[in-house]
Design a protein around this motif. Structure first.
Motif, PDB file in Angstrom:
ATOM      1  N   LEU A   1      -7.068   8.150   3.055  1.00 47.75           N
ATOM      2  CA  LEU A   1      -7.514   7.039   3.900  1.00 47.75           C
ATOM      3  C   LEU A   1      -7.460   7.367   5.388  1.00 47.75           C
ATOM      4  CD1 LEU A   1      -5.913   4.064   1.969  1.00 47.75           C
ATOM      5  CD2 LEU A   1      -8.363   4.422   2.376  1.00 47.75           C
ATOM      6  N   SER A   2      -6.999   8.551   5.744  1.00 46.73           N
ATOM      7  CA  SER A   2      -6.972   8.936   7.148  1.00 46.73           C
ATOM      8  C   SER A   2      -8.416   8.910   7.686  1.00 46.73           C
ATOM      9  CB  SER A   2      -6.373  10.343   7.300  1.00 46.73           C
ATOM     10  OG  SER A   2      -7.188  11.294   6.656  1.00 46.73           O
ATOM     11  N   PRO A   3      -8.586   8.626   8.968  1.00 49.21           N
ATOM     12  CA  PRO A   3      -7.573   8.612  10.037  1.00 49.21           C
ATOM     13  C   PRO A   3      -6.757   7.325  10.118  1.00 49.21           C
ATOM     14  CG  PRO A   3      -9.721   8.141  10.934  1.00 49.21           C
ATOM     15  CD  PRO A   3      -9.941   8.433   9.489  1.00 49.21           C
ATOM     16  N   ALA A   4      -6.971   6.379   9.204  1.00 45.58           N
ATOM     17  CA  ALA A   4      -6.183   5.151   9.235  1.00 45.58           C
ATOM     18  C   ALA A   4      -4.746   5.430   8.795  1.00 45.58           C
ATOM     19  CB  ALA A   4      -6.814   4.115   8.318  1.00 45.58           C
ATOM     20  N   LYS A   5      -3.807   4.713   9.409  1.00 45.33           N
ATOM     21  CA  LYS A   5      -2.408   4.794   9.002  1.00 45.33           C
ATOM     22  C   LYS A   5      -2.090   3.532   8.210  1.00 45.33           C
ATOM     23  CE  LYS A   5      -1.037   7.513  13.029  1.00 45.33           C
ATOM     24  NZ  LYS A   5      -0.180   7.588  14.251  1.00 45.33           N
TER      25      LYS A   5
ATOM     26  N   THR B   1      -2.179  -2.813   8.313  1.00 46.83           N
ATOM     27  CA  THR B   1      -2.016  -3.724   9.445  1.00 46.83           C
ATOM     28  C   THR B   1      -3.376  -3.967  10.106  1.00 46.83           C
ATOM     29  OG1 THR B   1      -1.482  -1.834  10.850  1.00 46.83           O
ATOM     30  CG2 THR B   1       0.358  -3.032   9.858  1.00 46.83           C
ATOM     31  N   PRO B   2      -3.510  -5.084  10.837  1.00 45.59           N
ATOM     32  CA  PRO B   2      -4.817  -5.437  11.417  1.00 45.59           C
ATOM     33  C   PRO B   2      -5.414  -4.360  12.309  1.00 45.59           C
ATOM     34  CG  PRO B   2      -3.328  -7.305  11.524  1.00 45.59           C
ATOM     35  CD  PRO B   2      -2.497  -6.139  11.072  1.00 45.59           C
ATOM     36  N   ASP B   3      -4.563  -3.670  13.073  1.00 44.10           N
ATOM     37  CA  ASP B   3      -5.097  -2.678  14.007  1.00 44.10           C
ATOM     38  C   ASP B   3      -5.629  -1.432  13.289  1.00 44.10           C
ATOM     39  OD1 ASP B   3      -2.407  -2.152  13.300  1.00 44.10           O
ATOM     40  OD2 ASP B   3      -2.272  -0.675  14.921  1.00 44.10           O
TER      41      ASP B   3
ATOM     42  N   ILE C   1     -11.220   0.814   6.378  1.00 44.22           N
ATOM     43  CA  ILE C   1     -12.470   0.466   5.702  1.00 44.22           C
ATOM     44  C   ILE C   1     -13.579   1.438   6.074  1.00 44.22           C
ATOM     45  CG2 ILE C   1     -14.261  -1.299   5.480  1.00 44.22           C
ATOM     46  CD1 ILE C   1     -12.089  -3.399   5.955  1.00 44.22           C
ATOM     47  N   GLY C   2     -13.711   1.732   7.354  1.00 39.66           N
ATOM     48  CA  GLY C   2     -14.762   2.627   7.819  1.00 39.66           C
ATOM     49  C   GLY C   2     -16.087   1.905   7.979  1.00 39.66           C
ATOM     50  N   LYS C   3     -17.026   2.565   8.614  1.00 38.29           N
ATOM     51  CA  LYS C   3     -18.346   1.982   8.851  1.00 38.29           C
ATOM     52  C   LYS C   3     -19.045   1.717   7.514  1.00 38.29           C
ATOM     53  CE  LYS C   3     -22.689   2.789  11.309  1.00 38.29           C
ATOM     54  NZ  LYS C   3     -23.471   3.747  12.148  1.00 38.29           N
ATOM     55  N   GLY C   4     -19.358   0.437   7.290  1.00 33.17           N
ATOM     56  CA  GLY C   4     -20.023   0.080   6.048  1.00 33.17           C
ATOM     57  C   GLY C   4     -19.172   0.319   4.815  1.00 33.17           C
TER      58      GLY C   4
ATOM     59  N   LEU D   1      -7.599  -2.794  -0.405  1.00 30.35           N
ATOM     60  CA  LEU D   1      -6.922  -2.900   0.890  1.00 30.35           C
ATOM     61  C   LEU D   1      -6.481  -4.340   1.116  1.00 30.35           C
ATOM     62  CD1 LEU D   1      -9.256  -0.759   3.192  1.00 30.35           C
ATOM     63  CD2 LEU D   1      -7.160  -0.037   2.038  1.00 30.35           C
ATOM     64  N   ARG D   2      -5.216  -4.507   1.492  1.00 35.42           N
ATOM     65  CA  ARG D   2      -4.700  -5.848   1.773  1.00 35.42           C
ATOM     66  C   ARG D   2      -4.089  -5.879   3.175  1.00 35.42           C
ATOM     67  NH1 ARG D   2      -4.292  -9.203  -2.658  1.00 35.42           N
ATOM     68  NH2 ARG D   2      -4.783  -8.228  -4.666  1.00 35.42           N
ATOM     69  N   GLU D   3      -4.486  -6.883   3.927  1.00 33.28           N
ATOM     70  CA  GLU D   3      -4.046  -6.998   5.321  1.00 33.28           C
ATOM     71  C   GLU D   3      -2.766  -7.809   5.429  1.00 33.28           C
ATOM     72  OE1 GLU D   3      -6.725  -9.092   7.770  1.00 33.28           O
ATOM     73  OE2 GLU D   3      -5.685  -8.629   9.636  1.00 33.28           O
ATOM     74  N   THR D   4      -1.871  -7.366   6.322  1.00 33.08           N
ATOM     75  CA  THR D   4      -0.696  -8.158   6.677  1.00 33.08           C
ATOM     76  C   THR D   4      -0.660  -8.312   8.191  1.00 33.08           C
ATOM     77  OG1 THR D   4       1.709  -8.288   6.613  1.00 33.08           O
ATOM     78  CG2 THR D   4       0.763  -6.085   6.728  1.00 33.08           C
ATOM     79  N   GLN D   5      -0.365  -9.508   8.671  1.00 29.38           N
ATOM     80  CA  GLN D   5      -0.388  -9.779  10.105  1.00 29.38           C
ATOM     81  C   GLN D   5       0.998  -9.903  10.698  1.00 29.38           C
ATOM     82  OE1 GLN D   5      -3.328 -11.856  11.875  1.00 29.38           O
ATOM     83  NE2 GLN D   5      -4.708 -12.015  10.126  1.00 29.38           N
TER      84      GLN D   5
END
Length: 397
Positions: free
Chosen positions: A291-295, A313-315, A321-324, A341-345
């Motif tokens: 999933l890099s470059p995402a941490k 995380t949101p940032d 996800i990446g473009k599209g 993918l699950r977001e936590t705020q």
């Protein structure tokens, strides 16, 4: 028979050399075609044989009859009495050959022979092409673009054969001109009633694998192994690598000094972006790397269902996800897991939060039960924001 005006043997020899066909096979095809044409158009009830001397070029058309005691078919047989008058040494059961005068070779017979020969020559050429390339299926070879038809299929010259590269096997957006030299992956070689069909591809992930072996010595000699490839041709690819030598950095080896090695690979693919990531035997770590470059944060694996739930995380969400949806799609194909993918705020940096908790514990400060419950709830209250499965990235197949 006298020497013909046209030296057929010499003419066939030139054709065989020009079209890479076996000379003796072509001569045999010519003999058969002329015999069939003469039988059909001149002597329909007789047995005809044709002989062409490959050295002298002498051409003979012969009527063949069997020597019998009593003739039942004058077209195919000759009596022993008549045969003995022609050859005192002839015996029952032998065959006698009677040359045909050149003047009896009608224009129709020669034209029919030409047509049949053309057909057989095409069949021979097709067999030559099929036999040459059937063992090259799955290989990458250099080709020359020769044309594009109205269905947007490219046709590339391989040498003695021609391959088709339909739109689904092309790199999207890549413009090829007649005469361009390109590398293609031979995806399929098969026989059809119209001749061999050779399917070429520049979108197949195995072309990328070949280029990595060509440009990176450590990959070629096995020090660095390419464990998996996920590719969306013309846009982006992910390559998972592993080093069998602890002293060799697999990612650095693939990228090269100032990116020169990976740039040589992408240059052949129309500047397609190629991400090199570290393969890991542990699925959780492999997914994290993919999933890099995402941490990303917590990763929960369900191996029996082939699914992974990843907290982000949101940032970092847009990067994951990446473009599209391309980044998560390629990661899913690379790892073989369906990724959710699950977001936590509630927290921006999981590692920092855990480190802070450890430091607080070392300082002797107790973490209240309510604080601990709030920390644990961070991952129970997450909201699903993106999901990708390995099949989602299966483009160009």
């Amino acid at each position: 028979m006298t020497q013909p005006e046209v030296n057929f043997a010499e003419a066939l020899r030139d054709v065989a050399a020009a079209r890479n066909i076996n000379e003796l096979q072509l001569i045999e095809a010519f003999e058969q075609s002329l015999a069939q044409a003469y039988t059909r158009n001149v002597e329909p009830d007789k047995r005809i044989e044709v002989h062409l001397d490959p050295d002298s070029g002498d051409l003979e058309v012969l009527i063949v009859r069997e020597v019998v005691e009593k003739v039942e078919d004058e077209n195919l047989q000759i009596s022993l009495a008549d045969a003995l008058e022609l050859d005192p040494e002839v015996e029952l059961g032998m065959e006698m050959e009677f040359p045909v005068d050149r003047e009896q070779f009608s224009r129709i017979a020669l034209q029919a022979a030409k047509q049949t020969l053309t057909q057989k020559m095409r069949e021979t050429e097709r067999n030559v092409v099929y036999n040459e390339y059937k063992d090259k299926e799955g290989q990458v070879i250099n080709a020359t673009v020769v044309r594009m038809d109205n269905k947007q299929n490219y046709f590339v010259e391989l040498g003695s054969g021609e391959a088709i590269m339909p739109p689904r096997e092309q790199i999207p957006g890549e413009r090829l001109l007649n005469g361009n030299r390109v590398k293609v992956y031979l995806k399929e070689v098969r026989k059809t009633p119209k001749g061999p069909t050779i399917l070429a591809s520049r979108a197949d992930e195995r072309l990328l694998d070949y280029l990595l072996r060509q440009e990176i010595p450590e990959v070629a000699n096995g020090i660095v192994e390419v464990k998996a490839i996920a590719r969306e041709a013309g846009q982006r690819s992910k390559v998972a690598v592993y080093s069998t030598n602890s002293n060799v950095d697999p990612i650095g080896a693939c990228i090269g000094h100032r990116g020169n090695r990976i740039q040589a690979v992408t240059g052949e693919l129309g500047r397609e972006r190629v991400d090199v990531i570290l393969w890991d035997a542990t699925p959780r770590e492999f997914i994290r790397n993919a999933l890099s470059p995402a941490k990303v944060g917590l990763i929960e694996i369900s191996s029996d269902r082939g699914e992974a739930t990843v907290t982000v995380t949101p940032d970092q969400l847009s990067l994951a996800i990446g473009k599209g949806g391309q980044n998560v799609r390629l990661a899913a194909k690379l790892t073989g897991f369906k990724i959710d993918l699950r977001e936590t705020q509630a927290i921006s940096d999981l590692d920092a939060a855990m480190q802070q908790a450890m430091q607080e514990g070392e300082a002797g400060r107790d973490v209240s039960s309510s604080q601990q419950a709030a920390f644990d709830a961070l991952f129970r209250d997450s909201k699903s924001v993106a999901t990708a499965s390995p099949d989602d990235a299966n483009l160009g197949e």
